[in-house]
Write a protein that holds these residues in place. Sequence first.
Motif, PDB file in Angstrom:
ATOM      1  N   LYS A 274       0.893  -1.221  -0.101  1.00 27.31           N
ATOM      2  CA  LYS A 274       0.050   0.064   0.063  1.00 27.31           C
ATOM      3  C   LYS A 274       0.865   1.244  -0.078  1.00 27.31           C
ATOM      4  O   LYS A 274       0.348   2.381  -0.224  1.00 27.31           O
ATOM      5  N   PHE A 275       2.062   1.159   0.347  1.00 30.59           N
ATOM      6  CA  PHE A 275       3.038   2.199   0.556  1.00 30.59           C
ATOM      7  C   PHE A 275       3.743   2.515  -0.607  1.00 30.59           C
ATOM      8  O   PHE A 275       4.628   3.314  -0.499  1.00 30.59           O
ATOM      9  N   CYS A 276       3.691   1.703  -1.665  1.00 28.85           N
ATOM     10  CA  CYS A 276       4.754   1.790  -2.790  1.00 28.85           C
ATOM     11  C   CYS A 276       4.201   2.271  -4.120  1.00 28.85           C
ATOM     12  O   CYS A 276       3.120   1.731  -4.348  1.00 28.85           O
TER      13      CYS A 276
ATOM     14  N   MET B 149      11.796  -1.393  -9.497  1.00 30.67           N
ATOM     15  CA  MET B 149      10.283  -1.929  -9.698  1.00 30.67           C
ATOM     16  C   MET B 149      10.388  -3.548  -9.834  1.00 30.67           C
ATOM     17  O   MET B 149      11.135  -4.128 -10.428  1.00 30.67           O
ATOM     18  N   GLY B 150       9.426  -3.774  -9.089  1.00 30.00           N
ATOM     19  CA  GLY B 150       9.070  -5.270  -9.125  1.00 30.00           C
ATOM     20  C   GLY B 150       9.438  -6.168  -8.157  1.00 30.00           C
ATOM     21  O   GLY B 150      10.151  -5.758  -7.249  1.00 30.00           O
ATOM     22  N   GLU B 151       8.852  -7.455  -8.143  1.00 23.95           N
ATOM     23  CA  GLU B 151       9.295  -8.494  -7.056  1.00 23.95           C
ATOM     24  C   GLU B 151      10.216  -9.256  -7.883  1.00 23.95           C
ATOM     25  O   GLU B 151       9.840 -10.156  -8.564  1.00 23.95           O
TER      26      GLU B 151
ATOM     27  N   LEU C 230      19.687  -9.202  -3.299  1.00 23.73           N
ATOM     28  CA  LEU C 230      18.020  -9.209  -3.844  1.00 23.73           C
ATOM     29  C   LEU C 230      17.287  -8.956  -2.532  1.00 23.73           C
ATOM     30  O   LEU C 230      17.556  -9.441  -1.653  1.00 23.73           O
ATOM     31  N   SER C 231      16.329  -8.062  -3.060  1.00 26.35           N
ATOM     32  CA  SER C 231      15.452  -7.716  -2.073  1.00 26.35           C
ATOM     33  C   SER C 231      14.222  -8.108  -2.258  1.00 26.35           C
ATOM     34  O   SER C 231      13.459  -8.038  -3.684  1.00 26.35           O
ATOM     35  N   THR C 232      13.503  -8.790  -1.459  1.00 26.66           N
ATOM     36  CA  THR C 232      12.031  -9.400  -1.763  1.00 26.66           C
ATOM     37  C   THR C 232      11.020  -9.002  -0.648  1.00 26.66           C
ATOM     38  O   THR C 232      11.384  -8.825   0.601  1.00 26.66           O
ATOM     39  N   SER C 233       9.808  -8.965  -1.187  1.00 22.42           N
ATOM     40  CA  SER C 233       8.836  -8.640   0.112  1.00 22.42           C
ATOM     41  C   SER C 233       8.562 -10.124   0.876  1.00 22.42           C
ATOM     42  O   SER C 233       7.863 -10.194   1.637  1.00 22.42           O
ATOM     43  N   GLY C 234       9.317 -11.350   0.158  1.00 24.32           N
ATOM     44  CA  GLY C 234       9.167 -12.472   1.263  1.00 24.32           C
ATOM     45  C   GLY C 234       8.149 -13.644   0.509  1.00 24.32           C
ATOM     46  O   GLY C 234       6.996 -13.612   0.939  1.00 24.32           O
TER      47      GLY C 234
ATOM     48  N   VAL D 219      14.869  -8.810   3.049  1.00 28.93           N
ATOM     49  CA  VAL D 219      13.270  -8.923   3.243  1.00 28.93           C
ATOM     50  C   VAL D 219      12.835  -7.590   3.752  1.00 28.93           C
ATOM     51  O   VAL D 219      13.369  -7.007   4.571  1.00 28.93           O
ATOM     52  N   SER D 220      11.770  -7.130   2.784  1.00 32.22           N
ATOM     53  CA  SER D 220      11.025  -6.116   3.310  1.00 32.22           C
ATOM     54  C   SER D 220      10.202  -6.417   4.353  1.00 32.22           C
ATOM     55  O   SER D 220       8.943  -6.782   3.862  1.00 32.22           O
ATOM     56  N   LEU D 221      10.369  -6.367   5.593  1.00 29.45           N
ATOM     57  CA  LEU D 221       9.474  -6.950   6.559  1.00 29.45           C
ATOM     58  C   LEU D 221       8.435  -5.809   7.011  1.00 29.45           C
ATOM     59  O   LEU D 221       7.550  -6.139   6.789  1.00 29.45           O
ATOM     60  N   HIS D 222       8.840  -4.638   7.324  1.00 25.85           N
ATOM     61  CA  HIS D 222       7.876  -3.400   7.699  1.00 25.85           C
ATOM     62  C   HIS D 222       7.044  -3.735   8.839  1.00 25.85           C
ATOM     63  O   HIS D 222       6.554  -2.904   9.595  1.00 25.85           O
ATOM     64  N   SER D 223       6.782  -5.022   9.234  1.00 29.00           N
ATOM     65  CA  SER D 223       6.054  -5.509  10.398  1.00 29.00           C
ATOM     66  C   SER D 223       6.006  -7.020  10.853  1.00 29.00           C
ATOM     67  O   SER D 223       6.292  -7.714   9.904  1.00 29.00           O
TER      68      SER D 223
ATOM     69  N   TYR E 194      10.763   6.981   4.887  1.00 28.92           N
ATOM     70  CA  TYR E 194       9.584   6.760   4.161  1.00 28.92           C
ATOM     71  C   TYR E 194       9.361   7.951   3.284  1.00 28.92           C
ATOM     72  O   TYR E 194       9.783   8.951   3.567  1.00 28.92           O
ATOM     73  N   ASN E 195       9.432   7.375   1.876  1.00 28.48           N
ATOM     74  CA  ASN E 195       9.155   8.384   0.788  1.00 28.48           C
ATOM     75  C   ASN E 195       7.644   8.580   0.533  1.00 28.48           C
ATOM     76  O   ASN E 195       7.000   7.475  -0.045  1.00 28.48           O
ATOM     77  N   PRO E 196       7.060   9.808   0.789  1.00 24.98           N
ATOM     78  CA  PRO E 196       5.831   9.840   0.529  1.00 24.98           C
ATOM     79  C   PRO E 196       5.517   9.719  -0.712  1.00 24.98           C
ATOM     80  O   PRO E 196       6.069  10.045  -1.673  1.00 24.98           O
TER      81      PRO E 196
HETATM   82  N1  SAH Z   1       9.786  -6.093  -4.333  1.00 21.81           N
HETATM   83  C1  SAH Z   1      10.961  -5.773  -3.528  1.00 21.81           C
HETATM   84  C2  SAH Z   1      11.740  -5.018  -4.160  1.00 21.81           C
HETATM   85  C3  SAH Z   1      11.331  -3.342  -4.561  1.00 21.81           C
HETATM   86  S1  SAH Z   1      10.898  -2.448  -3.074  1.00 21.81           S
HETATM   87  C4  SAH Z   1      10.785  -5.790  -2.192  1.00 21.81           C
HETATM   88  O1  SAH Z   1       9.622  -5.921  -1.813  1.00 21.81           O
HETATM   89  O2  SAH Z   1      11.785  -5.886  -1.441  1.00 21.81           O
HETATM   90  C5  SAH Z   1      12.416  -1.866  -2.468  1.00 21.81           C
HETATM   91  C6  SAH Z   1      12.287  -1.381  -1.129  1.00 21.81           C
HETATM   92  O3  SAH Z   1      11.640  -0.294  -0.950  1.00 21.81           O
HETATM   93  C7  SAH Z   1      11.581  -2.262  -0.273  1.00 21.81           C
HETATM   94  O4  SAH Z   1      12.241  -2.503   0.830  1.00 21.81           O
HETATM   95  C8  SAH Z   1      10.157  -1.725  -0.104  1.00 21.81           C
HETATM   96  O5  SAH Z   1       9.812  -1.971   1.018  1.00 21.81           O
HETATM   97  C9  SAH Z   1      10.709  -0.327   0.122  1.00 21.81           C
HETATM   98  N2  SAH Z   1       9.760   0.638  -0.426  1.00 21.81           N
HETATM   99  C10 SAH Z   1       8.609   0.668  -1.246  1.00 21.81           C
HETATM  100  N3  SAH Z   1       7.843   1.930  -1.007  1.00 21.81           N
HETATM  101  C11 SAH Z   1       8.644   2.768  -0.059  1.00 21.81           C
HETATM  102  C12 SAH Z   1       8.439   3.988   0.360  1.00 21.81           C
HETATM  103  N4  SAH Z   1       7.171   4.746  -0.337  1.00 21.81           N
HETATM  104  N5  SAH Z   1       9.308   4.576   0.930  1.00 21.81           N
HETATM  105  C13 SAH Z   1      10.204   3.845   1.751  1.00 21.81           C
HETATM  106  N6  SAH Z   1      10.537   2.584   1.197  1.00 21.81           N
HETATM  107  C14 SAH Z   1       9.903   2.175   0.420  1.00 21.81           C
END
Ligand code: SAH
Length: 346
Positions: free
Chosen positions: A119-121, A164-166, A196-200, A219-223, A295-297
């Motif tokens: 939702k934040f991307c 961009m992309g997973e 390599l960065s993944t949402s998991g 891993v993009s964990l965030h929570s 966070y990048n709005p």
């Molecule tokens: N799909 C992969 C790689 C792309 S996103 C992944 O999810 O890891 C790259 C990174 O940017 C991820 O850690 C993601 O959670 C983070 N990200 C996405 N939107 C963002 C935002 N608005 N501000 C800061 N980080 C963000």
Amino acid sequence: MVTNKKDIRALTKDQLRDFFVAQGDKAFRGNQVYEWLWQKSAHSFEAMTNISKDTRDLLDTHFVINHIEVDTMQRSNDGTIKNAVKLHDGLIVESVLIPTPTRTTACVSSQVGCSLDCKFCATARLKRMRNLNPDEIYDQVVAIDRESKTYFNRPLSNIVFMGMGEPLMNYNNVIKAIDKITSDEGLGMSPKRITLSTSGVPKMIKKMADDGVKFNLAVSLHSAVDEVRTSIMPFNETFPLEDLREALEYWYAKTKRKVSYEYVVWRGINDSQKDIDAFVKFCKYVPCKVNIIEYNPIDDGEFQQASNEALENYIKTLEANRIVVNVRRSRGKDIDAACGQLANKS
Ligand code: SAH
């Protein structure tokens, strides 16, 4: 231009050698052409100066060389460069060069758009159009390596799959691209410098471990609370934290390499003590380090960077538990090149 000719870069070296043998030429010719295609990034057969005119014409009747074109290049006032890259079919992806005093990092895309729905991307708002081919991923790296040499007098030093992309939803092509990037027949870069960065995607994390990959995993964990994670990364419903945990334990058991967790702290979403405690607990499952990302709005305020106190609280608690934490400041925000901002705006 529509053509029925085959993309020569879809061929392996052996297939190229076989092609020449079938044409009554030497297999070695295949090696020469392969070198032009990959190590030297030739965009035309004409450029292959040690290949005879007849052979170049022969190649021209059978094949095309699909390649990317840097459509526009933007430079941020912090030195970050963003390329809008045009693919052979006209679609656009973005890649970013991030300079620091000691390194140049390429942030590359793996899909046109994204199949996930964080939702934040900003990228999630573009629907996934298609996967990138190995050569399209490789070419982004080559373009950034050239820009690094031109503008910073040094070659590219690191690569992150955070564009961009997973990447794990385009696993085979990403792996083929990394093979070329790390091979002496490509760029000869060390896999230790690639992340390599993944949402998991649990199943694919296990596959990477089985495949014995040598690059790093983020891993993009965030929570670390399922309800919270599902609310901001809805695919967590399908791949809940318990499955992710199990896959990461498998990864560590096989590779003995630490995992990095990417983590943004948002006001009212994951900034409570309960969120912090859950994260610290998650960090203990496998050896890891944490990158707190600013966070990048991308919207009108549904998501907001948490207060400094909340951030400090995270950092203090993680450090008290002997977990290594880096706080990463955003780069290239003024040109929409920062994490999560890649959305082909221009
Ligand atoms: N799909 C992969 C790689 C792309 S996103 C992944 O999810 O890891 C790259 C990174 O940017 C991820 O850690 C993601 O959670 C983070 N990200 C996405 N939107 C963002 C935002 N608005 N501000 C800061 N980080 C963000």
